[in-house]
Design a protein around this motif. Structure first.
Motif, PDB file in Angstrom:
ATOM      1  N   ASP A 133      -9.904   2.961  -7.568  1.00  0.00           N
ATOM      2  CA  ASP A 133     -10.602   3.254  -6.307  1.00  0.00           C
ATOM      3  C   ASP A 133     -12.073   3.506  -6.608  1.00  0.00           C
ATOM      4  O   ASP A 133     -12.579   4.647  -6.545  1.00  0.00           O
ATOM      5  N   GLN A 134     -12.789   2.460  -6.913  1.00  0.00           N
ATOM      6  CA  GLN A 134     -14.194   2.566  -7.261  1.00  0.00           C
ATOM      7  C   GLN A 134     -15.007   1.625  -6.392  1.00  0.00           C
ATOM      8  O   GLN A 134     -14.491   0.701  -5.770  1.00  0.00           O
ATOM      9  N   GLY A 135     -16.306   1.862  -6.391  1.00  0.00           N
ATOM     10  CA  GLY A 135     -17.197   0.992  -5.646  1.00  0.00           C
ATOM     11  C   GLY A 135     -16.911   1.014  -4.159  1.00  0.00           C
ATOM     12  O   GLY A 135     -16.648   2.057  -3.556  1.00  0.00           O
ATOM     13  N   TYR A 136     -16.931  -0.188  -3.574  1.00  0.00           N
ATOM     14  CA  TYR A 136     -16.742  -0.282  -2.128  1.00  0.00           C
ATOM     15  C   TYR A 136     -15.334   0.134  -1.722  1.00  0.00           C
ATOM     16  O   TYR A 136     -15.148   0.739  -0.660  1.00  0.00           O
ATOM     17  N   GLY A 151      -2.959   2.289  -1.631  1.00  0.00           N
ATOM     18  CA  GLY A 151      -3.471   1.891  -2.935  1.00  0.00           C
ATOM     19  C   GLY A 151      -3.941   0.446  -2.918  1.00  0.00           C
ATOM     20  O   GLY A 151      -3.616  -0.325  -2.018  1.00  0.00           O
ATOM     21  N   PHE A 152      -4.715   0.086  -3.926  1.00  0.00           N
ATOM     22  CA  PHE A 152      -5.245  -1.273  -4.037  1.00  0.00           C
ATOM     23  C   PHE A 152      -4.728  -1.900  -5.326  1.00  0.00           C
ATOM     24  O   PHE A 152      -4.694  -1.257  -6.388  1.00  0.00           O
ATOM     25  N   MET A 153      -4.356  -3.176  -5.229  1.00  0.00           N
ATOM     26  CA  MET A 153      -3.798  -3.877  -6.384  1.00  0.00           C
ATOM     27  C   MET A 153      -4.319  -5.307  -6.406  1.00  0.00           C
ATOM     28  O   MET A 153      -4.885  -5.802  -5.414  1.00  0.00           O
ATOM     29  N   ILE A 166       5.925   0.240   3.256  1.00  0.00           N
ATOM     30  CA  ILE A 166       5.984   0.902   4.555  1.00  0.00           C
ATOM     31  C   ILE A 166       5.463   2.334   4.458  1.00  0.00           C
ATOM     32  O   ILE A 166       4.508   2.721   5.144  1.00  0.00           O
ATOM     33  N   TRP A 167       6.068   3.142   3.616  1.00  0.00           N
ATOM     34  CA  TRP A 167       5.661   4.545   3.501  1.00  0.00           C
ATOM     35  C   TRP A 167       4.529   4.707   2.484  1.00  0.00           C
ATOM     36  O   TRP A 167       3.645   5.534   2.679  1.00  0.00           O
ATOM     37  N   LYS A 168       4.553   3.919   1.414  1.00  0.00           N
ATOM     38  CA  LYS A 168       3.472   3.900   0.444  1.00  0.00           C
ATOM     39  C   LYS A 168       2.864   2.504   0.469  1.00  0.00           C
ATOM     40  O   LYS A 168       3.345   1.592  -0.186  1.00  0.00           O
ATOM     41  N   SER A 169       1.819   2.363   1.253  1.00  0.00           N
ATOM     42  CA  SER A 169       1.235   1.034   1.466  1.00  0.00           C
ATOM     43  C   SER A 169       0.334   0.634   0.307  1.00  0.00           C
ATOM     44  O   SER A 169      -0.375   1.465  -0.266  1.00  0.00           O
ATOM     45  N   ARG A 170       0.371  -0.645   0.004  1.00  0.00           N
ATOM     46  CA  ARG A 170      -0.474  -1.213  -1.030  1.00  0.00           C
ATOM     47  C   ARG A 170      -1.142  -2.480  -0.485  1.00  0.00           C
ATOM     48  O   ARG A 170      -0.459  -3.361   0.032  1.00  0.00           O
ATOM     49  N   ILE A 171      -2.465  -2.536  -0.603  1.00  0.00           N
ATOM     50  CA  ILE A 171      -3.201  -3.747  -0.240  1.00  0.00           C
ATOM     51  C   ILE A 171      -3.417  -4.536  -1.521  1.00  0.00           C
ATOM     52  O   ILE A 171      -4.057  -4.061  -2.461  1.00  0.00           O
ATOM     53  N   ILE A 172      -2.855  -5.749  -1.566  1.00  0.00           N
ATOM     54  CA  ILE A 172      -2.883  -6.557  -2.771  1.00  0.00           C
ATOM     55  C   ILE A 172      -3.862  -7.720  -2.571  1.00  0.00           C
ATOM     56  O   ILE A 172      -3.733  -8.494  -1.617  1.00  0.00           O
TER      57      ILE A 172
END
Length: 528
Positions: A133-136, A151-153, A166-172
């Motif tokens: 989780d850095q930068g933009y 989270g981001f992946m 659903i409960w723990k979303s991840r943007i990939i």
């Protein structure tokens, strides 16, 4: 409400929404059309009706909260000749079971198949690597806090960004994406955060479950396809809120850059490049300001769509009886109720010997003072007497010995037919005898309240030394301006007059004669 009824009413609404999607894009926003699909899902999955016209309470729940009815004297029989019995055949029962098993097998098969596909997709996405989780990305996450963890992946086997979980979303993000392109990141994060806020991944599963349950209805699969397309359209529309025409054009270019060549709907996730890109871009470039006419039309369409939940049961006040299909527990094509058909069966004399009675005045079957709602007797191999009557609540099956002689009755669990009935349908079935008996003298069924009415006033109690005996409605004890009715008969037991008395006066009469009185929380009797 039964599955076919739910599927049929939902199918009509699906056709209406499909028409609006084609012809009403200028009047209805994508977000409104997406909302309409939730009305369809509710109709497909929730087996209830809204008693819009008949918000009533049946007699069963009015007496001592147990569904029991008191009679001053045991109802007598009308002595009519035995007629045709309500019979079922072994072939009919077998056919129904086969149809049910086919539906269940296909439903479970689809659910297992899609669950396996879901697990397969989840395993692939679990291979994605986390992004710091850095930068933009870090700034965006801090500026847009969510109740759920986001989270981001990054993953090298996707072509466009997707939201997973659903409960723990991840943007990939795809590995090929330029993470320094702040404008594209802003467009993607706007879009994916809308999916996260609306729990779209959860609603995809709910919609797919509805399609599996109603697999036999092709319109439901149309709904599944359109639901996913409108989900993305509505998400785009919300993501560009506040943008000018130039900003929308830039968003559309990002969408076009990351659009996927294969537009198959994913079971697991929502993607930035999913759905029809051409359709999404055309809607994005339109001015989304709704006209007053469009807003009014949206409200009217939404209100009209709720009619798929309305109870269809009705009893006209001037008919003196009920109309409808046998599934409502009312009358058959010849005007006979389920109770009357059973009472005309030749075997009913056997039932009488063990305490079962038919009240022609109430048009109902009773056993030990309880109204019978379901009865089954296989009196010969593969030959039955069966009754489904919403006017009763007691479920009985006949018990016969090896020689076929009736030995007694066994109480069974409540059937699905009785469980799925609305209060309005139960009330109409329960009151049909009173309307039939006293209708010619001014008594009617008030369709506004679902109660009995006399001369425009709600009837709380009826005292008749013959005929229907005594009727009390405990649900009305707390209401004002209700009345009681005293029924007078001549020497031939024919009604000559119906006298209106205040409810409190009726309470005194009944308490003095039979020990039944009006309390604050309903009608009570000695020992009750």
């Amino acid at each position: 409400m039964r599955l076919l009824q739910m599927s049929g009413s939902a199918g009509i609404l699906i056709l209406a929404i499909a028409f609006l999607r084609r012809a009403g894009r200028r009047l209805f926003s994508a977000r409104f059309l997406y909302l309409m699909w939730f009305v369809v899902l509710a109709r497909l999955l929730l087996p209830f009706e809204l008693p819009v016209q008949l918000p009533s309470m049946g007699i069963e729940s009015a007496w001592a909260d147990e569904g029991r009815i008191f009679f001053v004297q045991e109802p007598s029989h009308d002595g009519t000749a035995a007629g045709p019995a309500q019979q079922g055949t072994g072939d009919a029962v077998l056919f129904r079971r086969i149809v049910f098993l086919i539906w269940l097998d296909v439903c479970l098969g689809l659910l297992i198949f899609f669950t396996w596909s879901y697990i397969g997709q989840a395993r692939k996405l679990d291979e994605a690597l986390p992004l710091p989780d850095q930068g933009y990305l870090g700034w965006w996450k801090g500026a847009h806090p969510q109740r759920r963890s986001v989270g981001f992946m990054v993953y090298d086997r996707i072509a466009s960004p997707v939201t997973y979980g659903i409960w723990k979303s991840r943007i990939i993000f795809p590995k090929s994406m330029d993470m320094e392109d702040v404008r594209s990141l802003d467009h993607i994060l706007r879009h994916e955060y809308v999916h996260i806020r609306r729990y779209d991944n959860l609603w995809k599963i709910v919609a797919l479950t509805a399609a599996c349950i109603h697999w036999f209805n092709p319109l439901v699969w149309v709904m599944w396809h359109c639901f996913n397309r409108d989900m993305e359209l509505a998400c785009d529309q919300e993501a560009v809120l506040g943008m000018d025409k130039k900003g929308r054009a830039a968003y559309a270019m990002t969408l076009l850059r990351y659009s996927e060549k294969n537009h198959k709907v994913s079971l697991l996730y929502n993607g930035f490049g999913k759905s029809s890109v051409k359709e999404r871009i055309m809607i994005l470039m339109k001015n989304d300001k709704r006209t007053r006419f469009g807003i009014v039309c949206s409200i009217l369409v939404l209100a009209m769509s709720m009619t798929v939940f309305a109870s269809t049961g009705n009893i006209p006040a001037d008919t003196g009886g009920l109309t409808g299909e046998a599934s409502s527990g009312a009358l058959d094509a010849e005007g006979k109720s389920p109770a009357r058909i059973l009472a005309e069966a030749p075997q009913f004399k056997e039932y009488e010997a063990l305490g079962m009675i038919y009240s022609p005045e109430l048009d109902r079957i009773f056993y030990n003072s309880w109204g019978v709602g379901y009865f089954l007797d296989e009196y010969a191999d593969g030959t039955y007497n069966r009754m489904d009557d919403l006017a009763g609540s007691l479920c009985l099956e006949a018990v016969r010995d090896e020689s076929g002689k009736l030995a007694g009755f066994r109480e069974t669990g409540t059937t699905g037919f009785l469980k799925q009935a609305t209060e309005a349908e139960r009330s109409m079935a329960s009151l049909r005898g009173y309307v039939k008996e006293y209708g010619p003298y001014g008594l009617s069924y008030d369709t506004r309240t679902g109660y009995l009415s006399f001369d425009g006033k709600l009837v709380e109690a009826i005292r008749d030394t013959s005929g229907c005996g005594i009727y009390v409605n405990g649900a009305m004890a707390g209401l004002d301006n209700t009345i009681g009715l005293l029924v007078e008969r001549d020497g031939n037991d024919a009604i000559v007059d119906m006298k209106e008395v205040p409810a409190e006066e009726m309470s005194g009469i009944l308490n003095q004669q039979i020990g039944v009185y009006r309390a604050e929380d309903g009608w009570r009797g000695d020992g009750n």
